[in-house]
Design a protein around this motif. Structure first.
Motif, short mmCIF file in Angstrom:
data_model
loop_
_atom_site.label_atom_id
_atom_site.label_comp_id
_atom_site.label_asym_id
_atom_site.label_seq_id
_atom_site.Cartn_x
_atom_site.Cartn_y
_atom_site.Cartn_z
N PRO A 18 0.81 -1.23 0.00
CA PRO A 18 0.00 0.00 0.00
C PRO A 18 0.85 1.28 0.00
O PRO A 18 0.47 2.27 -0.64
N VAL A 19 1.98 1.25 0.68
CA VAL A 19 2.86 2.43 0.71
C VAL A 19 3.42 2.68 -0.68
O VAL A 19 3.45 3.83 -1.16
N LEU A 20 3.85 1.62 -1.35
CA LEU A 20 4.37 1.77 -2.71
C LEU A 20 3.28 2.23 -3.67
O LEU A 20 3.53 3.06 -4.55
N THR A 29 5.33 11.45 -1.36
CA THR A 29 6.54 11.79 -2.10
C THR A 29 7.54 10.65 -1.95
O THR A 29 7.33 9.73 -1.15
N ALA A 30 8.61 10.70 -2.69
CA ALA A 30 9.64 9.66 -2.60
C ALA A 30 10.27 9.65 -1.21
O ALA A 30 10.62 8.57 -0.69
N ARG A 36 8.82 5.39 5.20
CA ARG A 36 7.86 4.42 5.71
C ARG A 36 8.24 2.96 5.44
O ARG A 36 7.74 2.06 6.11
N LEU A 37 9.11 2.71 4.48
CA LEU A 37 9.47 1.33 4.14
C LEU A 37 10.17 0.59 5.28
O LEU A 37 9.87 -0.59 5.50
N PRO A 38 11.09 1.19 6.03
CA PRO A 38 11.66 0.44 7.17
C PRO A 38 10.62 0.07 8.22
O PRO A 38 10.73 -0.97 8.87
N TRP A 39 9.59 0.90 8.37
CA TRP A 39 8.54 0.56 9.32
C TRP A 39 7.74 -0.65 8.84
O TRP A 39 7.25 -1.44 9.66
#
Length: 79
Positions: A18-20, A29-30, A36-39
């Protein structure tokens, strides 16, 4: 448990979809996506750890099969 196990990475990837998708759609934004990806990886590690804990059978103490010594409470007192 290593955070780079295959099951943790798969769970993190599923949680990151979902984040992607929001990043591709333009809502994030990038910088927000990369923050958020490490989370997502951490949440995947927590979910796998919880599932492994819940699926592990409880440990039972070993059964001693030696000669049983009768305790004084087991003996029949004679009057």
């Amino acid at each position: 448990m290593s955070p780079l196990r295959w099951d943790v990475l798969v769970a993190g990837l599923v949680l990151a979809l979902p984040v992607l998708a929001l990043g591709l759609r333009g809502d994030f934004t990038a910088d927000e996506v990369t923050a958020r990806l490490p989370w997502c990886l951490l949440a995947g590690w927590g979910a796998v750890a919880l599932l492994r804990f819940a699926a592990t059978p409880p440990r039972t103490p070993p059964v001693h099969r030696g000669a049983a010594v009768p305790s004084p409470a087991d003996a029949d007192p004679t009057p």
